[in-house]
Design an enzyme around this catalytic site. Structure first.
Site, PDB file in Angstrom:
ATOM      1  N   HIS A 119      23.323 -12.389  17.875  1.00 37.91           N
ATOM      2  CA  HIS A 119      22.278 -13.303  17.394  1.00 37.91           C
ATOM      3  C   HIS A 119      22.851 -14.714  17.367  1.00 37.91           C
ATOM      4  O   HIS A 119      23.751 -15.020  16.586  1.00 37.91           O
ATOM      5  CB  HIS A 119      21.824 -12.880  15.989  1.00 37.91           C
ATOM      6  CG  HIS A 119      20.580 -13.574  15.519  1.00 37.91           C
ATOM      7  ND1 HIS A 119      20.583 -14.880  15.093  1.00 37.91           N
ATOM      8  CD2 HIS A 119      19.294 -13.142  15.400  1.00 37.91           C
ATOM      9  CE1 HIS A 119      19.357 -15.225  14.727  1.00 37.91           C
ATOM     10  NE2 HIS A 119      18.554 -14.187  14.905  1.00 37.91           N
ATOM     11  N   CYS A 158       0.869  -1.177   0.000  1.00 39.25           N
ATOM     12  CA  CYS A 158       0.000   0.000   0.000  1.00 39.25           C
ATOM     13  C   CYS A 158       0.909   1.231   0.000  1.00 39.25           C
ATOM     14  O   CYS A 158       2.031   1.171  -0.489  1.00 39.25           O
ATOM     15  CB  CYS A 158      -0.945  -0.020   1.198  1.00 39.25           C
ATOM     16  SG  CYS A 158      -0.109  -0.168   2.787  1.00 39.25           S
TER      17      CYS A 158
END
Length: 626
Positions: free
Chosen positions: A548, A26
């Site tokens: 991580h 959008c």
């Protein structure tokens, strides 16, 4: 912005190409339909530079980008080859969502792609009204006549545009869908319907009565027709013999769907559309203030969930059936302006230079009709300004509802769309629209100043007291200790492109020998991930460090990981942060390569790896001051 790198990071974050059923965009966000949402790493995506936020609502996985979303969307299509393959779900995909979520996703998927067409046409129509009111263009001129064609085309042929978009969403032939729209708008069929209206002479197709209706600018009839076609087409494919399938499949699809379209679905869709219009007329007569007030207040929540696209068909239908919309457009106008007012108040009050810059720029886009940058980048982040925006939106919606303000054209609700409020009664309608917009801005601006907000510390500030109170000096040279025992590898060799291509920052990786992760420096825990597989901290010298553990280990949902700290904890170098069962993680097929990334790496002159093999608490990375 490196759109290609950002697209690669997003593709990896949503679980890869194979996890995507379909996606679109959008004005500000990518909207994914995923096979398995649990394979998407929301935490990782939230930390990607260029991603404003991640929303999992309305049956879609939505990645908020901002005004650059078309460029990222284009790169996603290129690197993933999605133009054709990503639009058709596999046979093994099972949709477990409830009916409401599937319906909402379908509505959003149909109307999101058509917004640019109707917005451009609506804004042009609005400015034409402005030009004629001030006498700058003559309505009888050829120029005006041609511009009218420009502005009316998208609305008159709206069934064609919706047919294409609906077919893409419902996974059937877009060309066949547009053929159905052609039936509705064909001049000969229109003439037949008009003759019924004028003479009362009945119109029948194979003995079935055809009810007269007006299909130009209609919305619901073509959606229902394409929906039916999405079922007829596969049946036609199945029953058609292979040697003649090339022409029997489209023949059966066209005739069967077309017959139902003109005799049942078209009239039914018209009745539904007229019913919606009648319901809105009822509300306008007995409680004109209610719905705009509600929409003005809750629009930010709808935008956050992506469900605001469910209102678009109502607004379009109102304009198509009644000629104006007093519900959706005015309510969202007040809300959008209020979002901008809250953002501008933050810009005025904050002492944080970065927040001030974001607030001013996003405030401008909000009052022009695009609120996601202000919503995600400022108001939601600071929380209290969002409350002020809700108050301002409600106040504006109440005024716009009481005064019966309506919009005559579609467009992104904001200042640029105000000319679309010029009606048949001179300037009265647009004057009330301007006053309502001013109320939304002023109330939210004042409420933000009164309610206040927790102003984030400006890390770039030179204020000595502020630096002393935080105990940090930004981006000073420092040495990080190894958080793990194991072998060091360059970050470029990690098997995850998000880290290997330094999208999140520069650093290094360790292939661990043990399952204990410790702090690489004195600092404060910024975020310990819920799944326990990652942690970020800010060191006392100002380095922003993301660690991580493993690749795609978010899919373990916290199994085999144990966090030993929480958000906001002050930690010392060498202090245990996370324990994990390295053997169990490996046994499930996961790569345990652990990335240690300096997310503010641009603040440093150079980042050096100090050793090839390390133990915990051993010097590991050297961050050189600029």
């Amino acid at each position: 912005m490196d759109y290609n790198a950002l697209a690669k990071a997003i593709l990896s974050g949503v679980g890869g190409k194979e996890n995507i059923i379909s996606f679109t965009h959008c004005a500000t966000r990518l909207r994914f339909n995923l096979k398995d949402n649990s394979k998407a790493d929301k935490n990782r995506l939230d930390s990607v530079k260029g991603v404003m936020g991640v929303v999992e609502k309305g049956g879609q996985f939505q990645v908020v980008i901002g005004s650059d979303v078309p460029n990222v969307y284009r790169e996603l299509n290129i690197i993933g080859g999605f133009e054709e393959s990503a639009q058709t779900p596999g046979d093994d995909v099972k949709d477990d969502r409830n009916v409401f979520l599937r319906l909402l996703d379908t509505v959003a998927g149909i109307f999101t792609p058509i917004i640019p067409a109707i917005t451009g046409a609506g804004i042009l129509k609005a400015f034409m009204s402005l030009l004629t009111v001030f006498g700058w263009i003559d309505k009888t001129s050829q120029t005006y006549a041609i511009l009218s064609v420009f502005s009316d085309a998208a609305f008159y042929f709206l069934p064609f545009i919706i047919a294409y978009s609906a077919a893409r969403k419902l996974h059937c032939s877009a060309v066949m869908a547009m053929s159905l729209a052609g039936i509705y708008l064909h001049p000969n069929f229109t003439a037949l319907l008009q003759n019924v209206t004028e003479t009362g002479e009945p119109l029948k197709f194979i003995g079935i009565p055809v009810t007269p209706a007006t299909y130009s600018s209609s919305v619901i009839p073509i959606i229902l027709s394409v929906w039916l076609m999405s079922y007829v087409e596969p049946i036609a494919d199945k029953i058609s013999p292979k040697p003649v399938k090339f022409f029997t499949k489209p023949l059966i699809t066209l005739v069967v769907t077309g017959a139902f379209a003109i005799t049942v679905l078209g009239p039914l869709g018209t009745i539904i559309g007229d019913g919606i219009a009648a319901g809105i007329a009822f509300l306008n007569n007995y409680a004109s203030w209610l719905v705009p007030l509600i929409i003005g207040a809750v629009s930010p929540l709808l935008v956050m969930s992506g469900t605001h696209y469910g209102l678009i068909p109502i607004g379009i239908n109102n304009i198509a059936t009644a000629g104006f919309d007093t519900i959706v457009g005015p309510g969202m106008l007040g809300s959008n302006i209020a979002q901008g007012g809250a953002a501008f108040a933050v810009a005025v009050k904050t002492k944080n230079k970065i927040i001030r810059q974001e607030a001013y720029s996003s405030g401008i886009t909000a009052v022009c009709g695009i609120t996601e940058p202000a919503l995600y980048g400022v108001n939601l982040k600071l929380k209290k300004p969002l409350i002020a925006a809700v108050i301002g939106g409600a106040a504006a919606g109440l005024y716009l509802g009481i005064t019966g303000v309506g919009r005559y054209t579609s467009g992104s609700p904001g200042l640029l769309a105000l000319p679309g409020y010029i009606g048949t009664d001179g300037f009265t309608n647009i004057m009330h629209a301007v006053i309502g917009s001013a109320i939304g801005f002023i109330v939210s601006f004042a409420a933000t100043l009164i309610i206040g907000f927790d102003d984030p510390r400006d890390e770039g500030s030179s204020d000595d007291d502020e630096n002393k109170s935080s105990g940090a000096e930004h981006a000073k040279s420092e040495t990080l200790l190894s958080p793990l025992k194991g072998s060091v590898i360059p970050i470029e060799k990690v098997g995850d492109p998000t880290f290997a291509e330094k999208i999140l920052g520069d650093g290094a990786a360790i292939i661990p020998d043990t399952g204990l992760l410790v702090s690489p420096a004195d600092g404060v825990i910024d975020n310990i991930f819920d799944t326990g597989h990652a942690v970020s901290l800010v060191t006392a010298a100002g380095a922003e460090v993301l660690i991580h553990i493993g690749i795609d280990t978010v899919r373990l949902n916290g199994e085999h990981f144990k966090a030993m700290v929480k958000n906001g904890d002050a930690v010392k170098a060498g202090q245990p942060l996370i324990e994990f069962d390295i053997d169990a993680v490996k046994s499930k097929g996961f790569d345990t390569s652990t990335s240690i990334v300096i997310t503010n790496h641009r603040d440093y002159g150079e980042i050096k790896i100090l050793a090839d093999n390390v133990t915990e608490k051993e010097p590991f990375l050297k961050l050189e001051e600029k």
